[in-house]
Design a protein around this motif. Structure first.
Motif, PDB file in Angstrom:
ATOM      1  N   GLY A 172       0.775  -1.235   0.000  1.00 41.38           N
ATOM      2  CA  GLY A 172       0.000   0.000   0.000  1.00 41.38           C
ATOM      3  C   GLY A 172       0.801   1.278   0.000  1.00 41.38           C
ATOM      4  N   LYS A 173       2.131   1.166  -0.139  1.00 39.10           N
ATOM      5  CA  LYS A 173       2.975   2.355  -0.115  1.00 39.10           C
ATOM      6  C   LYS A 173       3.902   2.377  -1.328  1.00 39.10           C
ATOM      7  CE  LYS A 173       3.057   2.617   4.947  1.00 39.10           C
ATOM      8  NZ  LYS A 173       3.919   2.636   6.155  1.00 39.10           N
ATOM      9  N   ILE A 174       4.270   3.579  -1.731  1.00 39.04           N
ATOM     10  CA  ILE A 174       5.235   3.728  -2.822  1.00 39.04           C
ATOM     11  C   ILE A 174       6.628   3.485  -2.259  1.00 39.04           C
ATOM     12  CG2 ILE A 174       6.239   5.303  -4.520  1.00 39.04           C
ATOM     13  CD1 ILE A 174       3.567   6.811  -4.526  1.00 39.04           C
ATOM     14  N   THR A 175       7.298   2.468  -2.789  1.00 37.04           N
ATOM     15  CA  THR A 175       8.655   2.175  -2.319  1.00 37.04           C
ATOM     16  C   THR A 175       9.718   2.733  -3.257  1.00 37.04           C
ATOM     17  OG1 THR A 175       8.575   0.011  -3.407  1.00 37.04           O
ATOM     18  CG2 THR A 175       7.916   0.106  -1.101  1.00 37.04           C
ATOM     19  N   LYS A 176       9.353   2.918  -4.527  1.00 36.95           N
ATOM     20  CA  LYS A 176      10.256   3.542  -5.496  1.00 36.95           C
ATOM     21  C   LYS A 176       9.425   4.300  -6.512  1.00 36.95           C
ATOM     22  CE  LYS A 176      13.963   0.047  -5.492  1.00 36.95           C
ATOM     23  NZ  LYS A 176      14.711  -0.921  -6.354  1.00 36.95           N
ATOM     24  N   LYS A 177       9.958   5.412  -6.989  1.00 36.62           N
ATOM     25  CA  LYS A 177       9.284   6.172  -8.036  1.00 36.62           C
ATOM     26  C   LYS A 177      10.316   7.024  -8.743  1.00 36.62           C
ATOM     27  CE  LYS A 177       6.400   9.517  -6.975  1.00 36.62           C
ATOM     28  NZ  LYS A 177       5.146  10.243  -6.574  1.00 36.62           N
ATOM     29  N   GLY A 178      10.302   6.999 -10.065  1.00 34.28           N
ATOM     30  CA  GLY A 178      11.247   7.831 -10.791  1.00 34.28           C
ATOM     31  C   GLY A 178      11.278   7.517 -12.268  1.00 34.28           C
ATOM     32  N   LYS A 179      12.186   8.183 -12.972  1.00 30.79           N
ATOM     33  CA  LYS A 179      12.347   7.945 -14.394  1.00 30.79           C
ATOM     34  C   LYS A 179      12.726   6.489 -14.631  1.00 30.79           C
ATOM     35  CE  LYS A 179      11.522  12.202 -15.522  1.00 30.79           C
ATOM     36  NZ  LYS A 179      10.269  12.557 -16.234  1.00 30.79           N
ATOM     37  N   ALA A 180      12.262   5.967 -15.761  1.00 28.36           N
ATOM     38  CA  ALA A 180      12.431   4.541 -16.035  1.00 28.36           C
ATOM     39  C   ALA A 180      13.880   4.102 -15.987  1.00 28.36           C
ATOM     40  CB  ALA A 180      11.811   4.202 -17.391  1.00 28.36           C
ATOM     41  N   ASP A 181      14.779   4.895 -16.580  1.00 30.56           N
ATOM     42  CA  ASP A 181      16.179   4.461 -16.637  1.00 30.56           C
ATOM     43  C   ASP A 181      16.805   4.393 -15.247  1.00 30.56           C
ATOM     44  OD1 ASP A 181      16.107   7.211 -16.330  1.00 30.56           O
ATOM     45  OD2 ASP A 181      17.850   7.574 -17.603  1.00 30.56           O
ATOM     46  N   MET A 182      16.333   5.218 -14.323  1.00 29.06           N
ATOM     47  CA  MET A 182      16.867   5.195 -12.962  1.00 29.06           C
ATOM     48  C   MET A 182      16.389   3.964 -12.185  1.00 29.06           C
ATOM     49  SD  MET A 182      18.835   7.777 -12.683  1.00 29.06           S
ATOM     50  CE  MET A 182      19.175   9.371 -13.429  1.00 29.06           C
ATOM     51  N   ILE A 183      15.111   3.606 -12.380  1.00 25.90           N
ATOM     52  CA  ILE A 183      14.556   2.463 -11.668  1.00 25.90           C
ATOM     53  C   ILE A 183      15.084   1.154 -12.251  1.00 25.90           C
ATOM     54  CG2 ILE A 183      12.445   1.250 -11.020  1.00 25.90           C
ATOM     55  CD1 ILE A 183      12.760   3.926  -9.632  1.00 25.90           C
ATOM     56  N   LEU A 184      15.188   1.094 -13.581  1.00 28.37           N
ATOM     57  CA  LEU A 184      15.630  -0.145 -14.239  1.00 28.37           C
ATOM     58  C   LEU A 184      17.126  -0.373 -14.104  1.00 28.37           C
ATOM     59  CD1 LEU A 184      13.470   0.066 -17.488  1.00 28.37           C
ATOM     60  CD2 LEU A 184      13.115  -1.438 -15.529  1.00 28.37           C
ATOM     61  N   ASP A 185      17.894   0.716 -13.896  1.00 27.91           N
ATOM     62  CA  ASP A 185      19.339   0.609 -13.722  1.00 27.91           C
ATOM     63  C   ASP A 185      19.729   1.305 -12.432  1.00 27.91           C
ATOM     64  OD1 ASP A 185      22.045   0.448 -13.870  1.00 27.91           O
ATOM     65  OD2 ASP A 185      22.275   1.467 -15.784  1.00 27.91           O
ATOM     66  N   PRO A 186      19.642   0.598 -11.293  1.00 26.99           N
ATOM     67  CA  PRO A 186      19.922   1.191  -9.985  1.00 26.99           C
ATOM     68  C   PRO A 186      21.305   1.807  -9.873  1.00 26.99           C
ATOM     69  CG  PRO A 186      18.940  -0.991  -9.748  1.00 26.99           C
ATOM     70  CD  PRO A 186      19.312  -0.837 -11.195  1.00 26.99           C
ATOM     71  N   THR A 187      22.270   1.380 -10.682  1.00 28.89           N
ATOM     72  CA  THR A 187      23.619   1.925 -10.586  1.00 28.89           C
ATOM     73  C   THR A 187      23.648   3.414 -10.914  1.00 28.89           C
ATOM     74  OG1 THR A 187      24.115   1.342 -12.908  1.00 28.89           O
ATOM     75  CG2 THR A 187      24.649  -0.285 -11.189  1.00 28.89           C
ATOM     76  N   LYS A 188      22.689   3.851 -11.761  1.00 27.81           N
ATOM     77  CA  LYS A 188      22.618   5.276 -12.088  1.00 27.81           C
ATOM     78  C   LYS A 188      22.221   6.088 -10.875  1.00 27.81           C
ATOM     79  CE  LYS A 188      21.648   4.815 -17.034  1.00 27.81           C
ATOM     80  NZ  LYS A 188      20.744   5.196 -18.132  1.00 27.81           N
ATOM     81  N   CYS A 189      21.293   5.509 -10.092  1.00 26.62           N
ATOM     82  CA  CYS A 189      20.867   6.192  -8.875  1.00 26.62           C
ATOM     83  C   CYS A 189      22.018   6.309  -7.882  1.00 26.62           C
ATOM     84  CB  CYS A 189      19.684   5.455  -8.223  1.00 26.62           C
ATOM     85  SG  CYS A 189      18.081   6.031  -8.795  1.00 26.62           S
ATOM     86  N   LYS A 190      22.810   5.248  -7.761  1.00 27.71           N
ATOM     87  CA  LYS A 190      23.934   5.253  -6.824  1.00 27.71           C
ATOM     88  C   LYS A 190      24.962   6.312  -7.212  1.00 27.71           C
ATOM     89  CE  LYS A 190      23.530   0.362  -5.571  1.00 27.71           C
ATOM     90  NZ  LYS A 190      24.149  -0.974  -5.646  1.00 27.71           N
ATOM     91  N   LYS A 191      25.205   6.427  -8.520  1.00 23.13           N
ATOM     92  CA  LYS A 191      26.183   7.401  -9.000  1.00 23.13           C
ATOM     93  C   LYS A 191      25.716   8.835  -8.716  1.00 23.13           C
ATOM     94  CE  LYS A 191      28.007   4.447 -12.665  1.00 23.13           C
ATOM     95  NZ  LYS A 191      28.064   4.228 -14.132  1.00 23.13           N
ATOM     96  N   MET A 192      24.371   9.000  -8.730  1.00 21.93           N
ATOM     97  CA  MET A 192      23.815  10.337  -8.531  1.00 21.93           C
ATOM     98  C   MET A 192      23.349  10.548  -7.089  1.00 21.93           C
ATOM     99  SD  MET A 192      21.589  10.755 -12.040  1.00 21.93           S
ATOM    100  CE  MET A 192      21.209  12.464 -11.684  1.00 21.93           C
ATOM    101  N   SER A 193      23.629   9.554  -6.229  1.00 25.54           N
ATOM    102  CA  SER A 193      23.246   9.621  -4.812  1.00 25.54           C
ATOM    103  C   SER A 193      21.743   9.823  -4.637  1.00 25.54           C
ATOM    104  CB  SER A 193      24.010  10.759  -4.103  1.00 25.54           C
ATOM    105  OG  SER A 193      25.395  10.551  -4.203  1.00 25.54           O
ATOM    106  N   CYS A 194      20.943   9.028  -5.401  1.00 20.02           N
ATOM    107  CA  CYS A 194      19.487   9.141  -5.318  1.00 20.02           C
ATOM    108  C   CYS A 194      19.006   8.656  -3.954  1.00 20.02           C
ATOM    109  CB  CYS A 194      18.844   8.308  -6.425  1.00 20.02           C
ATOM    110  SG  CYS A 194      19.158   9.026  -8.061  1.00 20.02           S
TER     111      CYS A 194
END
Length: 234
Positions: free
Chosen positions: A212-234
């Protein structure tokens, strides 16, 4: 733009209050695709029904182009530009496919017009127009017909609740082609609830809903490739 603000939905279960959705917010612009995914029982289908007005929230708002439509019923929301397809397509004994298309269009349709809409979902009008939209059709056939009825309505935003449910691989391939075509046209916003990778990859934005809660939300490339989030300190 279609928005949900701070949506909560609770039910009474054996005298206890059970929260199905808790403080969920989202927005989608016309021409974009939002895919909502996550584990079974996470509240995805409930969210779709709340968007369409099939059920009413305990708290929160639904806004369409800035207008609060939270109190509007299904018919009123459809008139304002929302479309909806069910997880399991409904059957209509005694109603032909042609009549179903005409009911969706709100007018009589020529055979060529029917053919145009059915061809967009990979169907031959001559094979289906005079058939009843009942149990004689497969799940994949009914799913594609249901989507054709939504194409006719030309809604600003259309909600697809697990469109891949109950269809075969051939029908699923045609379904992916249909969504790609809609994305290319860019004249409506699509909200797709799905577990299928091919559909998730089409998204402009992905939202993961769990318990019942949003655990992740964002642009597709960020969600599908978590390494991008890590590089950008998401």
């Amino acid at each position: 733009m279609l928005e949900i603000k701070n949506m909560t939905y609770e039910i009474q279960d054996n005298g206890q209050t059970r929260t199905i959705l808790s403080d969920v917010s989202l927005q989608i612009e016309k021409g974009k695709i939002l895919v909502i995914t996550g584990p079974n029982g996470g509240g995805k289908s409930t969210l779709a029904k709340l968007l369409m007005g099939i059920i009413q929230p305990t708290a929160g708002q639904v806004l369409l182009n800035g207008e609060d439509i939270t109190a509007c019923n299904v018919t009123e929301r459809a008139r304002r530009g929302l479309g909806y397809t069910f997880q399991q397509s409904p059957r209509f004994k005694g109603i032909t496919v042609r009549k179903l298309l005409e009911l969706s269009a709100g007018k009589s349709l020529t055979e060529d017009e029917c053919c145009q809409y059915l061809s967009e979902v990979g169907m031959c009008a001559k094979d289906y127009l005079n058939r009843e939209a009942d149990a004689s059709l497969s799940g994949g056939e009914m799913k594609r017909i249901e989507i054709a009825t939504q194409l006719i309505k030309d809604s600003e935003f259309t909600i697809f609740d697990e469109p891949e449910a109950g269809i075969d691989l051939w029908s699923f391939s045609l379904l992916v082609n249909t969504f790609n075509h809609l994305k290319e046209k860019g004249d409506r916003g699509l909200i797709i609830i799905s577990h299928q990778e091919k559909l998730i990859q089409m998204a402009d934005e992905i939202m993961v809903l769990s318990e019942g809660k949003i655990t992740k939300k964002g642009k597709a490339d960020m969600i599908l490739d978590p390494t991008k989030c890590k590089k950008m300190s998401c």
